[in-house]
Write a protein that holds these residues in place. Structure first.
Motif, PDB file in Angstrom:
ATOM      1  N   ASN A   1       1.057  -1.328  -0.019  1.00 43.62           N
ATOM      2  CA  ASN A   1      -0.013   0.017   0.120  1.00 43.62           C
ATOM      3  C   ASN A   1       0.947   1.232   0.072  1.00 43.62           C
TER       4      ASN A   1
ATOM      5  N   SER B   1      -5.554  -3.005   2.452  1.00 41.62           N
ATOM      6  CA  SER B   1      -5.248  -4.174   3.590  1.00 41.62           C
ATOM      7  C   SER B   1      -6.447  -5.131   3.621  1.00 41.62           C
TER       8      SER B   1
ATOM      9  N   LEU C   1       2.076  -8.054   4.129  1.00 36.89           N
ATOM     10  CA  LEU C   1       1.160  -6.678   3.778  1.00 36.89           C
ATOM     11  C   LEU C   1       2.195  -5.630   4.194  1.00 36.89           C
TER      12      LEU C   1
ATOM     13  N   ASN D   1       2.780  -1.339   4.687  1.00 37.91           N
ATOM     14  CA  ASN D   1       1.817  -0.071   4.307  1.00 37.91           C
ATOM     15  C   ASN D   1       3.203   0.815   4.420  1.00 37.91           C
TER      16      ASN D   1
ATOM     17  N   THR E   1      -2.334   0.114  11.289  1.00 36.18           N
ATOM     18  CA  THR E   1      -1.342  -0.790  10.764  1.00 36.18           C
ATOM     19  C   THR E   1      -0.839  -1.693  12.075  1.00 36.18           C
TER      20      THR E   1
ATOM     21  N   VAL F   1       3.229  -8.060   8.798  1.00 37.80           N
ATOM     22  CA  VAL F   1       2.639  -6.869   8.449  1.00 37.80           C
ATOM     23  C   VAL F   1       3.803  -5.809   8.868  1.00 37.80           C
TER      24      VAL F   1
END
Length: 339
Positions: free
Chosen positions: A93, A126, A140, A142, A169, A185
């Motif tokens: 992202n 997400s 993932l 961010n 997050t 993450v």
């Protein structure tokens, strides 16, 4: 549960905001590393050109036009990645916009639009990525900022959005850990980066702003992102300058406030002719990683390199602590000798 991530050469990577700056650098580095890449951005013509460039370079690439503010469009991008490649292993992202101006002077509709991209874009991405990542495992990633933890004047809406991204997050990470989900993450926190950040921002000031030095190359961030794609890591600061800024803000908040309130505006001021742009509502068409208006650009970061290698970072911290302890012991012995 120990999370295992594939080598980049075996991955499918989805990148939002892929046609400029950090996203563009990440896409190019990912293809060089052998990853298959789904490019996502608002500008279809720029995506066509980037797809052709990376395909000609030997990459296996696809693209999808989507505004991250629209969850349905991002869902279509995820579906397109699965239809083309069968899955995806990392979702980045990255898409982001900014404004320059005092908070009192920034229209609320501009602040809302900024949050639609910077915060809700991360939320949408997400939530769209998680079903696939939870099923097969993956990463993932961010994009936050050093300003996820600190603050300067004239970028209030942007800073607020990055604080929100950090909160989302970090909470999501905890919930996935509680569920034993096989998803890494990571929050990436860049310092000032030589991208088109300033040129694409909506500028409400009466002067052309700049990024306060030191400024780092977008490649430094791209390498950090792709490291997180194949190595589970909680967060990564890109550039020691950002980490130092956050350290001062946390350790001595009142001192930090006084310094930045006095110097923060001038540190962002230039004599260059003001550029009229509105990246909030318009989309870039040029494939540019760098601005070229930020003076000397650091092509690497020793701090970030050590942070990417935890054992080396631990050794450096342990060594530093040992040296400090030895210094304190030596001072104490010297004092006792004088008594």
């Amino acid at each position: 549960m120990r999370i295992k991530l594939k080598p980049l050469s075996e991955q499918v990577v989805v990148i939002t905001g892929a046609i400029s700056g950090i996203g563009l650098a990440t896409a190019r580095h990912a293809v060089k590393a052998g990853a298959r890449v789904m490019l996502v951005a608002r500008n279809g013509e720029a995506l066509d050109r980037l797809d052709a460039e990376l395909t000609q370079a030997g990459g296996e690439v696809a693209h999808h036009v989507a505004d991250v503010a629209d969850k349905g469009q991002l869902q279509s991008a995820a579906d397109a990645a699965i239809a083309r490649f069968g899955t995806f292993d990392t979702w980045v992202n990255n898409a982001g916009v900014s404004t320059y101006g005092r908070l009192e002077d920034t229209p609320l509709e501009d602040q809302r639009r900024l949050f639609e991209t910077n915060y809700w874009g991360v939320v949408h991405g997400s939530l769209v990525a998680l079903p696939q990542l939870k099923k097969n495992g993956g990463a993932l990633i961010n994009l936050g900022s050093e300003l996820s933890d600190a603050f300067i004047p004239l970028q209030g809406a942007y800073i607020a959005s990055k604080h929100a991204v950090m909160g989302f997050t970090d909470t999501l990470r905890l919930e996935l850990l509680a569920d034993h989900a096989p998803v890494s993450v990571t929050l990436i926190k860049p310092s000032g980066i030589d991208t088109m950040f300033v040129e694409h921002a909506k500028n409400l000031l009466d002067f052309q702003p700049r990024l306060p030095p030191p400024v780092y190359a977008p490649d430094v961030v791209a390498r950090a992102i792709l490291h997180a794609a194949s190595h589970p890591v909680r967060d990564l600061y890109v550039g020691s300058a950002g980490r130092a800024t956050v350290g001062l803000a946390r350790l001595l908040p009142s001192v930090f406030d006084r310094i930045v309130s006095r110097l923060g505006v001038n540190a962002q001021r230039t004599d260059r002719e003001k550029v009229k742009s509105d990246g909030l509502h318009e989309t870039a068409s040029e494939l540019r990683e760098r601005s070229g208006h930020n003076g000397h650009v650091r092509e690497t970061s020793f701090y970030t390199n050590t942070a990417r290698h935890r054992s080396l970072q631990t050794a450096l911290l342990t060594g530093g602590a040992a040296l400090l302890a030895a210094s304190l012991i030596a001072r104490r012995k010297s004092r006792l000798a004088r008594l």
